[in-house]
Write a protein that holds these residues in place. Sequence first.
Motif, mmCIF file in Angstrom:
data_model
loop_
_atom_site.group_PDB
_atom_site.id
_atom_site.type_symbol
_atom_site.label_atom_id
_atom_site.label_comp_id
_atom_site.label_asym_id
_atom_site.label_seq_id
_atom_site.Cartn_x
_atom_site.Cartn_y
_atom_site.Cartn_z
ATOM 1 N N GLU A 74 -8.299 -7.337 7.213
ATOM 2 C CA GLU A 74 -7.067 -7.947 7.917
ATOM 3 C C GLU A 74 -7.695 -8.840 8.955
ATOM 4 N N GLN A 75 -8.752 -8.381 9.533
ATOM 5 C CA GLN A 75 -9.575 -9.026 10.527
ATOM 6 C C GLN A 75 -10.176 -10.415 10.394
ATOM 7 N N GLN A 76 -10.332 -10.518 8.977
ATOM 8 C CA GLN A 76 -10.962 -11.541 8.248
ATOM 9 C C GLN A 76 -10.043 -12.457 7.630
ATOM 10 N N GLY A 77 -8.701 -12.154 7.989
ATOM 11 C CA GLY A 77 -7.770 -13.175 7.516
ATOM 12 C C GLY A 77 -6.890 -12.767 6.237
ATOM 13 N N PHE A 78 -7.211 -11.574 5.485
ATOM 14 C CA PHE A 78 -6.546 -11.106 4.435
ATOM 15 C C PHE A 78 -5.100 -10.321 4.779
ATOM 16 N N VAL A 79 -4.125 -10.942 5.030
ATOM 17 C CA VAL A 79 -3.235 -10.313 5.629
ATOM 18 C C VAL A 79 -1.895 -10.033 4.573
ATOM 19 N N ASP A 80 -2.045 -10.147 3.394
ATOM 20 C CA ASP A 80 -1.308 -9.819 2.438
ATOM 21 C C ASP A 80 -1.929 -8.784 1.374
ATOM 22 N N CYS A 81 -0.929 -7.970 0.654
ATOM 23 C CA CYS A 81 -1.610 -7.230 -0.364
ATOM 24 C C CYS A 81 -0.445 -6.952 -1.241
ATOM 25 N N ILE A 82 -0.651 -7.292 -2.553
ATOM 26 C CA ILE A 82 0.432 -7.118 -3.595
ATOM 27 C C ILE A 82 -0.162 -5.854 -4.262
ATOM 28 N N VAL A 83 0.715 -5.299 -4.916
ATOM 29 C CA VAL A 83 0.601 -3.769 -5.623
ATOM 30 C C VAL A 83 1.377 -4.008 -6.911
ATOM 31 N N PRO A 84 0.663 -4.523 -7.890
ATOM 32 C CA PRO A 84 1.123 -4.349 -9.351
ATOM 33 C C PRO A 84 1.258 -3.052 -9.739
ATOM 34 N N ILE A 85 2.362 -2.523 -10.395
ATOM 35 C CA ILE A 85 2.225 -1.010 -10.915
ATOM 36 C C ILE A 85 2.620 -1.208 -12.320
ATOM 37 N N TYR A 86 1.456 -0.882 -13.164
ATOM 38 C CA TYR A 86 1.686 -0.939 -14.721
ATOM 39 C C TYR A 86 2.565 0.196 -15.061
ATOM 40 N N SER A 87 3.715 0.352 -14.680
ATOM 41 C CA SER A 87 4.744 1.482 -15.196
ATOM 42 C C SER A 87 5.866 0.936 -15.056
ATOM 43 N N LYS A 88 6.765 0.915 -15.959
ATOM 44 C CA LYS A 88 8.172 0.736 -16.004
ATOM 45 C C LYS A 88 8.991 1.684 -15.044
ATOM 46 N N PHE A 89 8.419 2.961 -15.177
ATOM 47 C CA PHE A 89 9.074 3.973 -14.412
ATOM 48 C C PHE A 89 8.631 4.065 -13.002
ATOM 49 N N PHE A 90 7.198 3.872 -12.702
ATOM 50 C CA PHE A 90 6.824 4.071 -11.375
ATOM 51 C C PHE A 90 7.030 2.964 -10.751
ATOM 52 N N CYS A 91 7.556 1.805 -11.066
ATOM 53 C CA CYS A 91 7.217 0.682 -10.232
ATOM 54 C C CYS A 91 8.468 0.755 -8.955
ATOM 55 N N ASP A 92 9.384 1.554 -8.939
ATOM 56 C CA ASP A 92 10.095 1.624 -7.977
ATOM 57 C C ASP A 92 9.618 2.314 -6.955
ATOM 58 N N TYR A 93 8.312 2.661 -6.843
ATOM 59 C CA TYR A 93 7.645 3.179 -5.327
ATOM 60 C C TYR A 93 7.517 1.916 -4.482
ATOM 61 N N TYR A 94 7.912 0.663 -4.945
ATOM 62 C CA TYR A 94 7.687 -0.509 -4.140
ATOM 63 C C TYR A 94 8.395 -0.279 -2.715
ATOM 64 N N LEU A 95 9.670 0.291 -2.905
ATOM 65 C CA LEU A 95 10.592 0.447 -1.307
ATOM 66 C C LEU A 95 9.611 1.450 -0.471
ATOM 67 N N LEU A 96 9.051 2.506 -1.092
ATOM 68 C CA LEU A 96 8.565 3.516 -0.352
ATOM 69 C C LEU A 96 7.279 2.952 0.286
ATOM 70 N N LEU A 97 6.459 2.306 -0.384
ATOM 71 C CA LEU A 97 5.285 1.680 -0.080
ATOM 72 C C LEU A 97 5.155 0.614 1.021
ATOM 73 N N ALA A 98 6.325 -0.273 0.627
ATOM 74 C CA ALA A 98 6.425 -1.226 1.676
ATOM 75 C C ALA A 98 6.900 -0.623 3.031
ATOM 76 N N GLN A 99 7.882 0.410 2.907
ATOM 77 C CA GLN A 99 8.332 1.033 4.133
ATOM 78 C C GLN A 99 7.108 1.706 5.064
ATOM 79 N N LEU A 100 6.437 2.506 4.068
ATOM 80 C CA LEU A 100 5.415 3.358 4.699
ATOM 81 C C LEU A 100 4.535 2.319 5.673
ATOM 82 N N CYS A 101 3.981 1.477 4.759
ATOM 83 C CA CYS A 101 3.022 0.227 5.462
ATOM 84 C C CYS A 101 3.508 -0.366 6.636
#
Length: 391
Positions: free
Chosen positions: A207-234
């Motif tokens: 982040e200090q080097q300018g990398f301010v974004d992170c994408i999290v591709p989840i290779y699972s039709k079932f587990f991809c809905d963790y997207y809400l949790l990981l965004a909120q926690l972070c």
Amino acid sequence: MAIKITTHNLPHPGAYISPNIAAEASLFLTYTPDFEMLGNFREKYKHKKKLIHIANGGSLSSFYAFYHSFLDVSEKQVYFVNTLDPDYIAYLRNICDTEETLVVTVSKSGENTSQVEGTLQFSDYEMLLVTAPGSYLEAVGKAKGWNILTHPSIGGRYTGLTEVNLLSAALCGFNVQEIFLGGREVQKSFYEENDIYKLARSMNILEQQGFVDCIVPIYSKFFCDYYLLLAQLCHESFGKGGKGQTYIGFEAPEAQHHTTQRLYGGTRSMAAFFVGFESSASELITTVGREIAELPYKSATLKALDGISLQEAMRFEMQANIDEASELKVPTAEIWLERRTYRSAGEFLAFWQLYAIYSSIVREVNPFDQPEVEHSKKLSFESRLRYKQPK
């Protein structure tokens, strides 16, 4: 820890420093829910075919992930209410009969105005409240004669392994004890140097080097809905004090058709966490019939696909992107879960809990507050008061 983490093009995390958080804040690391009570509620409401879960933030995101992770075995059809959209609420009232539907509404503080408004829209349904003693929502529940469960003294986004989120999971028939045990196994490593800690330290340096974004591709039709949790926690844990990265989860390989273009071809400000499973419960294999086997396909023929399992095909899709990112010097982490099980659901949840706290500690911000969110809630209520004033 069953989760395997491998990093590419990330800076060295530096020396290990034992994390330090207040005892009351760390309660979620040792809290054990009342599984007997959860089982009793499952039995009591087993005749209900539908469940309306009214919640926001941490009272929603963990169960949202659990439900979609095991949608194929759920004993109830679940509808989530985290909005005041009148058309959506009217739609739910139209399709959810009062006799066959249970409403669960969850809020620790009970102060969220939209939570109270949303709950009151279903006052004529059988209601189960989860809230803290003395809250506004508890007062409403007592006046209405609704069943009330006590919300533990744990902040919402860290309640994934408590009754707050496990109650609705239990009502769906999920094995909540296995979810809990998977998460607790990961939580036990909190005060030890581990790969989650190293990843958080390295990402802070990025982040200090300018990398301010992170994408999290989840290779699972079932587990991809963790997207809400990981965004909120972070975002709520370490997006404060002028610090913090953006974390966005996506279903993959679908993300390869849009956001990986941004990752590889856009501004060099983005890292990626690729999430996959080492095995699957279903052994589906592609069979190419003799009549089409010799048809030209890319640099070969369709016969090249014959006999390859879909599990291996998913692995090939993920690995190809990891390899391309590595070649382009894009900072990445590959995160492997064993397979889709209740335990792995708990493990993945606890992974993000620990990651959020470690990331907060290294940035010297409080992982358990959300000052900007609370201020906007106050402004929202004041708008309602002004609206009710005489013209």
